[in-house]
Design an enzyme around this catalytic site. Structure first.
Site, PDB file in Angstrom:
ATOM      1  N   SER A 195       0.293  -2.520   5.012  1.00  0.00           N
ATOM      2  CA  SER A 195      -0.218  -3.888   5.100  1.00  0.00           C
ATOM      3  C   SER A 195       0.581  -4.671   6.136  1.00  0.00           C
ATOM      4  CB  SER A 195      -0.122  -4.570   3.730  1.00  0.00           C
ATOM      5  OG  SER A 195      -0.298  -5.965   3.848  1.00  0.00           O
ATOM      6  N   LYS A 203       2.751  -2.062   0.272  1.00  0.00           N
ATOM      7  CA  LYS A 203       1.412  -1.459   0.203  1.00  0.00           C
ATOM      8  C   LYS A 203       1.347  -0.092   0.879  1.00  0.00           C
ATOM      9  CE  LYS A 203      -1.906  -2.945  -1.137  1.00  0.00           C
ATOM     10  NZ  LYS A 203      -2.824  -3.849  -0.422  1.00  0.00           N
ATOM     11  N   HIS A 254     -19.368   7.222 -17.234  1.00  0.00           N
ATOM     12  CA  HIS A 254     -19.363   5.754 -17.169  1.00  0.00           C
ATOM     13  C   HIS A 254     -17.981   5.215 -16.797  1.00  0.00           C
ATOM     14  CE1 HIS A 254     -23.315   5.849 -19.167  1.00  0.00           C
ATOM     15  NE2 HIS A 254     -22.769   6.729 -19.995  1.00  0.00           N
ATOM     16  N   GLU A 261     -11.353   4.955   2.493  1.00  0.00           N
ATOM     17  CA  GLU A 261     -12.212   3.776   2.539  1.00  0.00           C
ATOM     18  C   GLU A 261     -13.112   3.782   3.767  1.00  0.00           C
ATOM     19  OE1 GLU A 261      -9.196   0.769   0.118  1.00  0.00           O
ATOM     20  OE2 GLU A 261      -9.390   0.595   2.289  1.00  0.00           O
TER      21      GLU A 261
END
Length: 458
Positions: free
Chosen positions: A276, A282, A155, A289
């Protein structure tokens, strides 16, 4: 004039030609179409259906066409509709009427069924090689992290201590199944359909077994109708690729979490990260992704193929032309994802200290405390309740279980003794789980060795 145009009194409209044509995407089958045609021509000569001289001339011309295509010297014609008609049209232009004899005893229906099977067999072997490369990298990662303790999750909550090696080997099992599924799919692909004609075979005495042998097929199809209308093998491969992408996507989700500041379990190599346009600090896990995102298109291709096939009567229907773009896209997507994912894993930096620190939090040894009491004679349900109370006490007082002194522990059960601390250390929690499939250093090492021997990984 179309090669099939004898029955027609007028040309097809240009819109119809553009709509009907598949050469834009099936041109990638050129090599398999030519190899299949060469085997067919050899068989026609062997069986006396055409002369051996004609057979040899056709085969030589097809070899030359193959060389010219690979050298970029041939432009395909959209008016010829597909790769099959394009190559036949080029053949006839080069050797005249003899070229018109190539199509004796076959249909585009069994021809395309042959080409796609040959193509997919080759692609399966390429993808299996990529999966093996990934498994090899994961094995090396596991070997380097046999004793890297981290929290295991259920979980997405810290549950029990495991090792990174054990976690990685879970994915090895998934990719091992993917490899096995593709091997099984290959067996059902490895059936030669040529000789089935449009749907009812042919009156020519073709030697189908000879063609199968020439093209490296293990057997031939048993029913001519099924041979030209079957796309189960394509659906099966699409499903297998969807499951493979699902496994990649799950792993990518964890990579994305692990390289976040909140986890900091790993750091991705700069070569497999991006920045970024506005935020200079970043370092984004864009590779992971994108793989996670591309999984959806592979799923979509599977649903598209299932939907195309679900209402088709026997035998061949033009709807089935829609099978190629979908399966080609799934194959291309998987082949794009696997190598970059493999290198992303191979180059990532594991932050063992952060993993160990996380394993020490969240009471990951609570189950082992309960098991300790059980071994002292406390019924498991009572032990479970006692440890639950103990955890609540620790949360309230900002402590870990192992930080409590023995007098505190005895307030919850007089069964606690000084040996409890050794029993609930993270190393003990991991290494006492020695059952086959468990996370102990010894068990995981044996699991690694088994996979290495199976795949002959050095």
């Amino acid at each position: 004039m179309k090669l099939w145009g004898g029955r027609f009194s007028k040309n097809t409209d240009k819109l119809t030609d553009d709509f009907n044509s598949s050469i834009r995407f099936d041109s990638r089958l050129y090599k398999h179409d030519i190899k299949g045609s060469i085997a067919h021509a050899k068989m026609l000569g062997k069986c006396g259906i055409i002369s051996m001289e004609e057979s040899s001339l056709i085969c030589r011309a097809l070899e030359e066409i193959l060389t010219d295509i690979e050298n970029g010297n041939i432009d395909f014609d959209i008016d010829a509709e597909d790769i099959h008609m394009n190559i036949e049209k080029i053949l006839i232009a080069r050797i005249g009427d003899t070229g018109k004899k190539l199509h004796t005893g076959r249909s585009r229906n069994d021809q395309v069924a042959l080409d796609i099977r040959m193509y997919l067999k080759d692609e399966i072997n390429i993808i299996k090689g990529m999966i093996l490369d990934l498994i090899t990298v994961l094995i090396k990662t596991a070997e380097n992290n046999i004793d890297t303790i981290m929290p295991g999750y259920t979980h997405l909550q810290r549950a029990q201590p495991i090792t990174l090696a054990h976690h990685v080997m879970a994915y090895v099992q998934m990719f091992d199944r993917d490899y096995s599924r593709l091997s099984d799919c290959f067996k059902r692909l490895d059936v030669m359909p040529l000789g089935s004609g449009a749907l009812a075979g042919t009156t020519y005495n073709l030697d189908r077994y000879y063609v199968a042998s020439e093209l490296g097929f293990s057997s031939i199809t048993e029913n001519s109708i099924d041979a030209v209308s079957d796309r189960d093998f394509l659906l099966e491969l699409s499903s297998d690729l969807s499951i493979l992408m699902m496994h990649l996507s799950r792993f990518c989700e964890e990579i994305i979490l692990w390289c976040s500041y909140e986890f900091s379990f790993i750091e991705l190599d700069d070569a497999y990260s991006t920045g970024s346009s506005i935020m200079p600090q970043k370092k984004n896990p864009d590779v992971a992704e994108l793989i996670r995102g591309k999984t959806g298109r592979v799923y979509g291709n599977l649903m598209s193929l299932l939907t195309v096939m679900k209402g088709l009567p026997l035998a061949y229907n033009k709807d089935m032309q829609e099978d190629k773009e979908a399966i080609f896209d799934s194959i291309d997507t998987v082949k794009a994802c696997l190598p970059v994912f493999t290198q992303m894993i191979a180059t990532m930096k594991v932050r063992k200290d952060k993993m160990l620190s996380a394993a020490k939090g969240g009471f990951t040894n609570a189950t082992d405390v309960a098991d300790y009491l059980v071994k002292k004679g406390v019924p498991f349900r009572d032990s479970h309740f006692i440890v639950g109370k103990l955890v609540a006490y620790c949360i309230e007082n900002g402590k870990n279980i192992e930080d409590m002194d023995i007098n505190e522990l005895k307030k919850f059960s007089d069964k606690f003794g000084n040996d409890v601390y050794e029993s609930i250390s993270l190393e003990a929690c991991v290494n006492e789980r020695k059952l086959p499939g468990g996370p102990s250093f010894e068990t995981v090492s044996a699991s690694i060795q088994k996979i290495k021997e199976f795949y002959n990984i050095k």
